[in-house]
Design a protein around this motif. Structure first.
Motif, PDB file in Angstrom:
ATOM      1  N   LYS A  35      -2.346  -2.735  -5.506  1.00 51.83           N
ATOM      2  CA  LYS A  35      -3.088  -2.083  -4.427  1.00 51.83           C
ATOM      3  C   LYS A  35      -2.344  -0.886  -3.838  1.00 51.83           C
ATOM      4  O   LYS A  35      -2.709  -0.370  -2.787  1.00 51.83           O
ATOM      5  N   LEU A  36      -1.325  -0.431  -4.538  1.00 45.17           N
ATOM      6  CA  LEU A  36      -0.516   0.691  -4.055  1.00 45.17           C
ATOM      7  C   LEU A  36      -1.370   1.949  -3.908  1.00 45.17           C
ATOM      8  O   LEU A  36      -2.077   2.343  -4.833  1.00 45.17           O
ATOM      9  N   GLN A  37      -1.278   2.581  -2.724  1.00 48.51           N
ATOM     10  CA  GLN A  37      -2.063   3.786  -2.445  1.00 48.51           C
ATOM     11  C   GLN A  37      -1.190   5.026  -2.288  1.00 48.51           C
ATOM     12  O   GLN A  37      -1.621   6.132  -2.615  1.00 48.51           O
TER      13      GLN A  37
ATOM     14  N   PRO B 183      -4.245   1.422  -9.864  1.00 45.32           N
ATOM     15  CA  PRO B 183      -5.523   2.132  -9.923  1.00 45.32           C
ATOM     16  C   PRO B 183      -5.970   2.679  -8.575  1.00 45.32           C
ATOM     17  O   PRO B 183      -6.951   3.413  -8.506  1.00 45.32           O
ATOM     18  N   CYS B 184      -5.247   2.329  -7.501  1.00 49.23           N
ATOM     19  CA  CYS B 184      -5.655   2.743  -6.149  1.00 49.23           C
ATOM     20  C   CYS B 184      -4.857   3.927  -5.611  1.00 49.23           C
ATOM     21  O   CYS B 184      -5.092   4.369  -4.487  1.00 49.23           O
TER      22      CYS B 184
ATOM     23  N   LYS C 188       0.811  -1.215   0.000  1.00 48.46           N
ATOM     24  CA  LYS C 188       0.000   0.000   0.000  1.00 48.46           C
ATOM     25  C   LYS C 188       0.846   1.267   0.000  1.00 48.46           C
ATOM     26  O   LYS C 188       0.403   2.312  -0.474  1.00 48.46           O
ATOM     27  N   LYS C 189       2.065   1.187   0.528  1.00 50.31           N
ATOM     28  CA  LYS C 189       2.917   2.378   0.608  1.00 50.31           C
ATOM     29  C   LYS C 189       4.321   2.035   0.143  1.00 50.31           C
ATOM     30  O   LYS C 189       4.941   1.091   0.634  1.00 50.31           O
ATOM     31  N   LEU C 190       4.829   2.825  -0.814  1.00 52.20           N
ATOM     32  CA  LEU C 190       6.184   2.634  -1.348  1.00 52.20           C
ATOM     33  C   LEU C 190       6.931   3.956  -1.323  1.00 52.20           C
ATOM     34  O   LEU C 190       6.456   4.957  -1.863  1.00 52.20           O
ATOM     35  N   SER C 191       8.106   3.960  -0.689  1.00 51.13           N
ATOM     36  CA  SER C 191       8.959   5.145  -0.632  1.00 51.13           C
ATOM     37  C   SER C 191      10.328   4.785  -1.176  1.00 51.13           C
ATOM     38  O   SER C 191      10.949   3.815  -0.727  1.00 51.13           O
TER      39      SER C 191
END
Length: 404
Positions: free
Chosen positions: A183-185, A204-205, A164-167
């Motif tokens: 599902k990356l937000q 798409p998220c 969900k979170k990538l940095s």
């Protein structure tokens, strides 16, 4: 031991030739590299020359067969998957040039063990790191800093179905980081000029995206060509978007349009970082984003003052801001504006005037001046802003000192 009798009747011993013990070292290494890692450990009992020979292998392989055999014992139980790998690596001596790891589909409390293995390998001179696993199936948050993905990752796809979170911070060769995260937000890319943004933005998220370069992107050969229209065509659900001036200058190579093919209807919060409004490209980008964000509620701007680059000719930007159709729309939903490091240049003041005149729902405009300004200059700025007409009768202007 074999016994034989000489012609004089004397019995002597004749030790048979130990061919295994006398094999050249490179042949022993070649044999060890071709058998499962659990069997290489057992070779220590063959002879003295083979004892602990496996601890000096330059290639360590934990393949699928190894994973299937030990994963059923759990991660940390006796003969467990993680425990066995830790033991092998702990006993290993010398460099490891190739490391092959197949991670099975099993429950781990965290991925701390993988981090420790990578840290260990980084000190062993590893040059080849195959990703022979299906991905981290339950990983939800990933922060990567100062990572060189290298050419060896090219083409390898990492499946992160729950991410969900990538940095990504200060990474290189990011174009080799081929991930699938549907599902990356949240996506944050800081100083990774060769990141394949179109691919990363494909989720798409995604509802929050921040892209900061901090350097001129034309200095890098692997930069992916793109533009504002392409960026936002991949962000149908974005709510928060942040961008810095260096990335805008790169996008400006494709020309900043007045209108995008489709409005950014989902965008609620916009961050414009290190902007110098005297630069016409940056001004056009700011106006384009405002014009194409009909539901924008908050705007945050960090200015990059004229003191950074006094060579910029602010005349064209000032003339554009004073033209009648500079911003030919109303920012109906804009409620809060924060402007930081304001120096009071003519383009900056004209931009504030424009915002006040086109924001009928504005509730609060917060201005933090640059720490290089004296009290007299700050007072002059406040007097100018107070004279600007406001479309919103309830708009409040707040001035903050840099120390606040």
């Amino acid at each position: 031991m074999n016994l034989m009798t000489e012609s004089n009747g004397k019995v002597v011993s004749c030790v048979g030739e130990d061919r295994i013990s006398n094999l050249p070292e490179h042949l022993i290494d070649s044999i060890l590299e071709r058998i499962p890692v659990q069997d290489t450990v057992r070779t220590s009992i063959i002879s003295k020359s083979w004892r602990y020979r496996w601890t000096k292998l330059k290639a360590v392989v934990f393949d699928k067969d190894f994973s299937n055999k030990f994963a059923k014992n759990g991660a940390f139980g006796r003969n467990g998957f993680v425990r066995i790998i830790n033991q092998v690596l702990f006993l290993h001596k010398g460099p490891i040039l190739k490391f092959h790891l197949n991670i099975p589909n099993m429950v781990l409390d965290s991925f701390l063990e993988v981090d420790q293995w990578m840290s260990f390998l980084s000190r062993q001179g590893v040059t080849e790191l195959p990703l022979a696993f299906e991905g981290f199936l339950n990983l939800e948050e990933l922060f990567l800093k100062d990572i060189d993905f290298g050419a060896s990752l090219s083409g390898a796809k990492v499946n992160l179905p729950q991410l969900k979170k990538l940095s990504l911070y200060w990474c290189t060769n990011v174009y080799n980081f081929n991930i699938k995260a549907t599902k990356l937000q949240y996506l944050e890319v800081l100083t990774c000029p060769d990141a394949m943004l179109i691919q990363l933005l494909g989720s798409p998220c995604l509802f929050e995206v921040v892209i900061i370069l901090q350097n001129r992107i034309q200095d890098y050969e692997q930069a992916e060509k793109t533009n504002l229209a392409t960026i936002f065509s991949n962000l149908p659900t974005v709510r928060t978007f942040g961008i810095d001036s260096y990335f805008v200058k790169f996008l400006a190579a494709e020309k900043i349009p007045k209108l995008l093919p489709h409005p950014i209807s989902s965008l609620k919060c916009l961050w414009l970082l290190f902007f110098q409004l005297g630069d016409l490209d940056l001004l056009h980008a700011a106006l384009c984003l405002l014009r194409n964000s009909p539901n924008l509620e908050s705007l945050h701007m960090y200015m990059l003052g004229m003191q950074v680059d006094p060579r910029v000719d602010v005349g064209p930007a000032s003339n554009h801001l004073e033209s009648p159709n500079c911003l030919d729309c109303t920012l109906d939903q804009l409620q809060t504006v924060e402007i930081t490091y304001l120096e009071g240049s003519k383009p900056e003041l004209l931009f504030i005037k424009l915002l006040l005149a086109h924001s009928p729902s504005l509730e609060k405009l917060t201005i933090t001046t640059s720490g290089d300004l004296d009290a007299k200059k700050i007072l002059a700025i406040s007097k100018d802003v107070m004279r600007f007409p406001r479309a919103s009768p309830k708009a409040e202007v707040i001035y903050l000192n840099p120390e606040t």
